[in-house]
Write a protein that holds these residues in place. Sequence first.
Motif, short mmCIF file in Angstrom:
data_model
loop_
_atom_site.label_atom_id
_atom_site.label_comp_id
_atom_site.label_asym_id
_atom_site.label_seq_id
_atom_site.Cartn_x
_atom_site.Cartn_y
_atom_site.Cartn_z
N THR A 1 28.17 -31.71 2.19
CA THR A 1 27.11 -30.80 1.75
C THR A 1 25.73 -31.39 2.00
O THR A 1 24.83 -30.71 2.53
CB THR A 1 27.29 -30.48 0.26
N TRP B 1 22.76 -26.96 -4.52
CA TRP B 1 22.84 -26.14 -3.31
C TRP B 1 22.97 -24.65 -3.61
O TRP B 1 22.73 -23.82 -2.74
CB TRP B 1 23.98 -26.61 -2.41
N THR B 2 23.30 -24.28 -4.86
CA THR B 2 23.35 -22.86 -5.19
C THR B 2 21.97 -22.28 -5.42
O THR B 2 21.82 -21.05 -5.47
CB THR B 2 24.21 -22.63 -6.46
N TYR C 1 18.49 -20.90 -2.16
CA TYR C 1 18.27 -19.63 -1.45
C TYR C 1 17.20 -18.76 -2.11
O TYR C 1 16.99 -17.62 -1.69
CB TYR C 1 19.59 -18.87 -1.33
N GLU D 1 24.96 -31.42 5.79
CA GLU D 1 24.71 -30.08 6.33
C GLU D 1 23.31 -29.59 5.97
O GLU D 1 22.57 -29.09 6.84
CB GLU D 1 25.76 -29.09 5.82
N PHE D 2 22.93 -29.70 4.71
CA PHE D 2 21.61 -29.20 4.31
C PHE D 2 20.48 -30.08 4.84
O PHE D 2 19.42 -29.57 5.22
CB PHE D 2 21.53 -29.07 2.79
N SER E 1 25.25 -20.72 2.94
CA SER E 1 24.88 -21.98 3.58
C SER E 1 25.06 -21.90 5.09
O SER E 1 24.21 -22.37 5.86
CB SER E 1 25.68 -23.15 3.01
N LYS E 2 26.15 -21.28 5.53
CA LYS E 2 26.38 -21.20 6.98
C LYS E 2 25.44 -20.18 7.63
O LYS E 2 25.13 -20.29 8.83
CB LYS E 2 27.83 -20.85 7.28
N ASP F 1 27.79 -20.44 -1.71
CA ASP F 1 28.24 -21.64 -1.00
C ASP F 1 28.45 -21.37 0.49
O ASP F 1 27.51 -21.43 1.27
CB ASP F 1 29.52 -22.18 -1.65
#
Length: 491
Positions: free
Chosen positions: A215, A194-195, A198, A218-219, A59-60, A55
Amino acid sequence: MDAVSIESQDLQSTRVVIIGGGPGGYEAALVAKRFGAEVTLVERQGLGGSAVLTDVVPSKTLIATADFMARMDSAPELGIRAAGHALRSADDVASTYSVDLEAVNSRVRALAAAQSADIRTRIEREGVRVVNGHGRLDGPQRVVVRPEAADGAAPDAGDAAEEVLDADVVLIATGSTPRELPEARADGERILTWTQLYHLTAMPEKLIVVGSGVTGAEFAGAYNALGGEVVLVSSRDRVLPGEDPDAAEVIEEVFKGRGMTVMSRSRAQSAVRTADGVVVTLSDGRTVEGSHVLLAVGSVPNTAGLGLEEAGVRLGPGGHVVVDRVSRTSARGIYAAGDCTGVLPLASVAATQGRVAMAHALGDAVAPLDLKHVSANIFTAPEIATVGYTEDELKAIGTAYVVSTLPLSRNPRAKMTGARVGFIKLYAHSVTGIVLGGVVVAARASELIFPITLAISNRLTVDQMAETSTVYPSMSGSMAEVARLLHQHRV
């Protein structure tokens, strides 16, 4: 056993068991060891929990790469050249620089793993015992651990025996998992939470993001800045419906200006795979086709199967653990922290809850959690940082207030860096001048919000902010300027 009875004990004999190794869990473990307690931390995935592994950290890290690409939009204005020719437009920037998503995601995963390893090294060095496994309560003072490998796989047959841990204090810090829609189940390939982002090795040709909260925004902003085609599906009137309306309007305009399609008042009903992509069907019958879809529709607390209610822990309607401001649950000796409580889904809040819980449980004086002193940030480009009361809240409680807003386009440092949009907004009590809330929309707003947070936490006035020296030129100079706008002449 409550804080009073534990206080009379030798703390070295106090047994603390923590279920969950995210920010709430590992920060609590460090505090408990500092008091001299015997601490066991049970974690099934890896230290740092989802905040570090799936997370916040990943994400950052991804967003930091996207932010670099977004800032390159200013290259033509700043006179930057590439490969011997001038960059005259954003199209020139896009054609000159490209994103290797496989390399980006490889770095994202490596940094997350390294951070997790660093946390494990630290807490083990402090004397915390770490057990890989799934913990559940067997009554209020006993935890049963089913062993699991650090990656969640089943252990060898010879190591499968459950371990029983007796506890004087238990902390539940099990976090949450992404919510899915009944007719949109993630498959990890085309339909994603979102997990799962990556592990993509190539940029999605067309990413549909379902959900326009933090969320989703941001994405959507990150993949748009990385050069992908993005469609943002929002069931509400605007992007970021829970945020300051002026800030949300800025972000939506930026998104659209960068070519993103924003579909407001459009609720997703289902998502299904096709031969080479996905189709998202909206509640009104319209369909949206893309190569991938990201489900960003909230999260579900990880509280099922933990024996909480049987141990006397009250759960809210959504399954969250109900806690008070020092993280106590309804069961004596059991505390909870982090996303499983539903208090505020921020890693910083989880860490604070964990520290407060252990300090209270082990007899130290604590200040109860005050969410009005907690700053939050949305990592879009520009970022949105907030702290304190919103205007709607001030109106609802009938507080007499004044507000000033200063566009960052007037700031000399912003002009130097090519920043075109953003503002600082400050709320203060109309009689006392005490700072009540603030909003910052800017690059690195997460850093700029601190002076306002400090002012609110210490009940400073706008005059005190205005009279504090700032560097020239600096973005923080606008903090003092917006405070000066609220100065009231007193005869």
